[in-house]
Design a protein around this motif. Structure first.
Motif, short mmCIF file in Angstrom:
data_model
loop_
_atom_site.label_atom_id
_atom_site.label_comp_id
_atom_site.label_asym_id
_atom_site.label_seq_id
_atom_site.Cartn_x
_atom_site.Cartn_y
_atom_site.Cartn_z
N LYS A 139 -10.58 -2.65 -7.74
CA LYS A 139 -10.20 -2.69 -9.15
C LYS A 139 -9.47 -3.98 -9.49
O LYS A 139 -9.70 -4.57 -10.55
N ARG A 140 -8.60 -4.43 -8.59
CA ARG A 140 -7.85 -5.67 -8.81
C ARG A 140 -8.81 -6.85 -8.88
O ARG A 140 -8.71 -7.71 -9.76
N SER A 189 -10.05 1.11 -2.92
CA SER A 189 -10.35 1.30 -4.33
C SER A 189 -9.44 0.44 -5.20
O SER A 189 -9.90 -0.19 -6.17
N VAL A 190 -8.17 0.39 -4.86
CA VAL A 190 -7.22 -0.41 -5.62
C VAL A 190 -7.57 -1.89 -5.52
O VAL A 190 -7.52 -2.62 -6.51
N GLU A 191 -7.94 -2.36 -4.33
CA GLU A 191 -8.33 -3.76 -4.15
C GLU A 191 -9.57 -4.09 -4.97
O GLU A 191 -9.64 -5.15 -5.59
N SER A 241 0.81 -1.22 0.00
CA SER A 241 0.00 0.00 0.00
C SER A 241 0.84 1.27 0.00
O SER A 241 0.31 2.36 0.11
N ILE A 289 -0.17 4.55 -2.10
CA ILE A 289 -1.57 4.46 -2.51
C ILE A 289 -2.41 5.16 -1.45
O ILE A 289 -2.32 4.85 -0.26
N VAL A 302 -6.58 2.48 -0.54
CA VAL A 302 -6.24 1.07 -0.69
C VAL A 302 -7.47 0.26 -1.10
O VAL A 302 -7.37 -0.65 -1.93
#
Length: 79
Positions: free
Chosen positions: A50-51, A46-48, A38, A41, A44
Protein backbone atom coordinates in the motif's frame (compact mmCIF):
# COMPACT_ATOMS: atom_id res chain seq x y z
CA UNK A 1 38.47 -11.87 49.28
CA UNK A 2 35.51 -10.50 47.31
CA UNK A 3 37.51 -8.26 44.99
CA UNK A 4 35.89 -7.20 41.74
CA UNK A 5 39.14 -6.75 39.85
CA UNK A 6 40.79 -9.56 37.87
CA UNK A 7 43.92 -11.11 39.21
CA UNK A 8 47.11 -9.47 37.96
CA UNK A 9 48.23 -12.76 36.45
CA UNK A 10 45.09 -12.96 34.25
CA UNK A 11 44.98 -11.05 31.02
CA UNK A 12 41.90 -9.18 29.84
CA UNK A 13 39.71 -10.99 27.32
CA UNK A 14 40.32 -9.85 23.76
CA UNK A 15 37.91 -7.13 22.71
CA UNK A 16 36.43 -7.07 19.19
CA UNK A 17 37.85 -4.59 16.74
CA UNK A 18 36.16 -1.24 16.15
CA UNK A 19 34.97 -2.36 12.74
CA UNK A 20 33.29 -5.45 14.23
CA UNK A 21 31.62 -3.33 16.90
CA UNK A 22 30.32 -0.87 14.30
CA UNK A 23 28.85 -3.59 12.10
CA UNK A 24 27.14 -5.27 15.06
CA UNK A 25 25.73 -1.95 16.27
CA UNK A 26 24.49 -1.11 12.76
CA UNK A 27 22.81 -4.52 12.44
CA UNK A 28 21.16 -4.15 15.84
CA UNK A 29 19.90 -0.65 14.98
CA UNK A 30 18.47 -1.85 11.67
CA UNK A 31 16.76 -4.77 13.40
CA UNK A 32 15.24 -2.42 16.01
CA UNK A 33 13.94 -0.09 13.28
CA UNK A 34 12.27 -2.98 11.45
CA UNK A 35 10.68 -4.24 14.65
CA UNK A 36 9.43 -0.76 15.55
CA UNK A 37 8.04 -0.21 12.04
CA UNK A 38 6.08 -3.45 12.10
CA UNK A 39 4.87 -3.23 15.69
CA UNK A 40 1.13 -3.78 15.80
CA UNK A 41 0.88 -4.72 12.12
CA UNK A 42 -0.33 -8.23 11.34
CA UNK A 43 0.41 -8.24 7.60
CA UNK A 44 3.62 -6.31 6.96
CA UNK A 45 3.68 -7.15 3.23
CA UNK A 46 0.25 -5.65 2.68
CA UNK A 47 1.26 -2.41 4.37
CA UNK A 48 4.44 -2.19 2.28
CA UNK A 49 2.47 -2.74 -0.94
CA UNK A 50 0.00 0.00 0.00
CA UNK A 51 2.85 2.39 0.83
CA UNK A 52 4.55 1.70 -2.52
CA UNK A 53 1.27 2.15 -4.38
CA UNK A 54 0.67 5.48 -2.64
CA UNK A 55 4.20 6.67 -3.50
CA UNK A 56 3.67 5.65 -7.12
CA UNK A 57 0.40 7.61 -7.30
CA UNK A 58 2.03 10.68 -5.73
CA UNK A 59 4.90 10.46 -8.23
CA UNK A 60 2.44 10.23 -11.15
CA UNK A 61 0.55 13.27 -9.89
CA UNK A 62 3.79 15.22 -9.49
CA UNK A 63 5.03 14.37 -13.00
CA UNK A 64 1.69 14.92 -14.74
CA UNK A 65 2.08 18.69 -14.54
CA UNK A 66 -0.42 21.39 -13.58
CA UNK A 67 -4.13 20.55 -13.65
CA UNK A 68 -6.09 21.62 -16.73
CA UNK A 69 -7.79 25.03 -16.81
CA UNK A 70 -11.25 25.22 -15.32
CA UNK A 71 -10.31 23.50 -12.09
CA UNK A 72 -11.09 24.71 -8.63
CA UNK A 73 -10.35 28.30 -7.86
CA UNK A 74 -9.75 29.98 -4.58
CA UNK A 75 -10.90 33.54 -4.14
CA UNK A 76 -9.47 35.66 -1.41
CA UNK A 77 -10.69 39.12 -0.64
CA UNK A 78 -8.19 41.70 0.37
CA UNK A 79 -9.09 44.22 3.00
Amino acid sequence: MGMCFPCPAESAPPSPSLEEKRTKLAEAAERRQKEAASRGILDVQSVEEKRKKKEKMEKQIATSGPPPAGGLRSTFQRM
